[in-house]
Design an enzyme around this catalytic site. Structure first.
Site, PDB file in Angstrom:
ATOM      1  N   SER A 184     -35.989 -45.777  22.967  1.00 22.76           N
ATOM      2  CA  SER A 184     -35.313 -44.770  23.777  1.00 22.76           C
ATOM      3  C   SER A 184     -33.850 -45.126  23.955  1.00 22.76           C
ATOM      4  O   SER A 184     -33.476 -46.309  23.962  1.00 22.76           O
ATOM      5  CB  SER A 184     -35.997 -44.735  25.150  1.00 22.76           C
ATOM      6  OG  SER A 184     -35.221 -44.007  26.070  1.00 22.76           O
ATOM      7  N   TYR A 236     -39.566 -49.092  32.962  1.00 23.05           N
ATOM      8  CA  TYR A 236     -39.874 -48.347  31.729  1.00 23.05           C
ATOM      9  C   TYR A 236     -38.895 -48.740  30.621  1.00 23.05           C
ATOM     10  O   TYR A 236     -39.295 -49.063  29.498  1.00 23.05           O
ATOM     11  CB  TYR A 236     -39.811 -46.833  31.978  1.00 23.05           C
ATOM     12  CG  TYR A 236     -39.722 -46.031  30.695  1.00 23.05           C
ATOM     13  CD1 TYR A 236     -40.804 -45.959  29.832  1.00 23.05           C
ATOM     14  CD2 TYR A 236     -38.533 -45.383  30.324  1.00 23.05           C
ATOM     15  CE1 TYR A 236     -40.709 -45.254  28.632  1.00 23.05           C
ATOM     16  CE2 TYR A 236     -38.432 -44.686  29.132  1.00 23.05           C
ATOM     17  CZ  TYR A 236     -39.520 -44.621  28.291  1.00 23.05           C
ATOM     18  OH  TYR A 236     -39.419 -43.947  27.101  1.00 23.05           O
ATOM     19  N   LYS A 244     -39.269 -50.878  26.770  1.00 19.49           N
ATOM     20  CA  LYS A 244     -38.793 -50.457  25.447  1.00 19.49           C
ATOM     21  C   LYS A 244     -37.944 -51.564  24.821  1.00 19.49           C
ATOM     22  O   LYS A 244     -38.114 -51.911  23.658  1.00 19.49           O
ATOM     23  CB  LYS A 244     -37.978 -49.159  25.559  1.00 19.49           C
ATOM     24  CG  LYS A 244     -38.817 -47.948  25.895  1.00 19.49           C
ATOM     25  CD  LYS A 244     -39.796 -47.648  24.779  1.00 19.49           C
ATOM     26  CE  LYS A 244     -40.791 -46.582  25.135  1.00 19.49           C
ATOM     27  NZ  LYS A 244     -41.907 -46.458  24.192  1.00 19.49           N
TER      28      LYS A 244
END
Ligand code: NAD
Ligand code: UD1
Length: 339
Positions: A126, A149, A153
């Protein structure tokens, strides 16, 4: 040559669109998805669009024993790894849930790949991995995250990179998505979030469809063209095609490479609302609210690396993103629920 791709998280929003692209390009697919944030119906729709079978293993990808059984039953040429939790706010409230799920899934998957000599991986990363968001953002800009989050990643990228370093036959592509929106032209598959959406486009779609009253625009005092936040929205079908390009590249290279998948264009919240109105003909009332904590003014990609090395670029414009999103909403006012 008929190649078979394991698609983890393939029943989800981006995964289902990528399954269509893979099947249409002549690949076979096998999906591993425990349906914690998706419905099996999405894969039935993929079968309907393509006329091809989509076998589903409803397993938790972080359960390495279960995943190993799937690897034992097929010969996979590559894996595309979408499976993961993705809600930023939830990750702040429940960090261990996110670290456990997203990191264990990546580790379990890499372990099975090594054991079964599957050498090609495409990973869903992302744009959230960039600390330096001076736009347009290039792949080498400084990394760092503001929420769990995002860290899952960036940490997954590191785990993959380190694993590839000691296994020279491996090839891994890290795809850093900007803001995926839109739906397949058929209107049969699209984004189907649970509850009230956090992201802009699903929210607008519900307002346009009469399910919510008005859009809350989070701040109009940013240093941007009209004061509202600017993002790089990319059509999910373009994004799906980016995975095909990444696979082509990965089959002929080894090592780890990272690519931005974005259009390189930034649109403000008000521009998106306006495009949605024009594309749909629907009313999209809005109100200006305070800024959302954690938001940045603007963020868009430099997609040159993907152009140069993957020979891929986004083709669809903001009107098409809004029109296909509305089409999906009109055909499926309750998402996958009704069928
Ligand atoms: P999604 O929630 O629609 O799809 C993810 C799928 O993974 C779901 O079907 C879910 O059931 C499944 N899943 C989650 N954990 C699993 C596990 N442990 N085992 C098996 N299945 C599991 O999300 P999406 O929007 O399609 O995103 C796909 C990937 O792309 C995610 O990794 C996400 O973090 C990443 N990504 C998404 C966006 C975005 O805006 N949608 C942006 C950047 C990156
Ligand atoms: C968010 C996530 C990002 C994730 C991405 C997925 C945060 C801080 N970041 O990005 O990690 O990869 O979703 O697409 O959550 N907006 C409104 N009203 C709304 C919703 C959003 O005005 O109801 C504005 C936001 O302030 C922002 C823009 O719309 O300017 C886009 O927001 P959103 O769709 O949530 O995406 P991001 O915040 O870019």
């Amino acid at each position: 040559m008929n190649r078979t791709i394991l698609v983890t998280g393939g029943a989800g929003y981006i995964g289902s669109h990528t399954c269509v692209a893979l099947l249409e390009a002549g690949y076979s697919v096998v999906v591993a998805d425990d349906l914690r944030n998706s419905k099996e119906e999405s894969l039935k729709r993929v079968e309907k669009i393509t006329g091809k079978p989509v076998p589903l293993y409803p397993i938790d990808v972080s359960d390495e024993i279960a995943l190993d059984r799937v690897f034992g039953q097929h010969h996979f040429d590559a894996v595309i790894h979408f499976a993961g939790l993705k809600a930023v706010g939830e990750s702040v409230a429940e960090p261990l849930l996110y670290y456990r799920n997203n990191l264990n899934a990546t580790i379990s998957l890499l372990s099975c790949m090594l054991r079964h000599h599957v050498n090609v991986l495409v990973f869903s990363s992302s744009a959230t991995v960039y600390r330096d968001i001076t736009s347009p953002i290039s792949e080498e800009q400084e990394k760092g995250c503001t929420n769990p989050y995002g860290w899952t990643k960036l940490m997954s990228e590191q785990i993959i990179t380190d694993t590839v370093k000691t296994n020279p036959n491996l090839s891994a592509i890290l795809l850093r998505y900007f803001n995926p929106i839109g739906a397949h032209d058929s209107g049969l598959i699209g984004e189907d979030p649970n509850g009230i959406p956090n992201n802009l486009l699903p929210y607008i779609t519900k307002v346009a469809g009469g399910k919510l009253d008005k859009v809350h625009v989070f701040g109009n005092d940013y240093d941007t063209k009209d004061g509202t936040g600017v993002r790089d929205y990319i059509h999910v079908v373009d994004l799906a095609n980016g995975h095909l390009a990444a696979l082509d590249y990965a089959f002929s290279h080894t090592g780890t490479e990272a690519f931005n998948l974005g259009t390189g264009n930034g649109y403000s919240v008000l521009e998106v609302i306006d495009a949605y109105r024009k594309a749909s003909g629907a009313e999209v009332p809005y109100v200006i609210d305070p800024r959302r904590p954690g938001d940045v003014a603007q963020n868009f990609a430099n997609p040159k690396r993907a152009h140069d090395l993957l020979h891929w670029e986004a083709k669809r414009d903001i009107m098409n993103m809004c029109a296909t999103s509305y089409h999906w909403q009109q055909l499926n006012p309750n998402g996958y629920e009704e069928s």
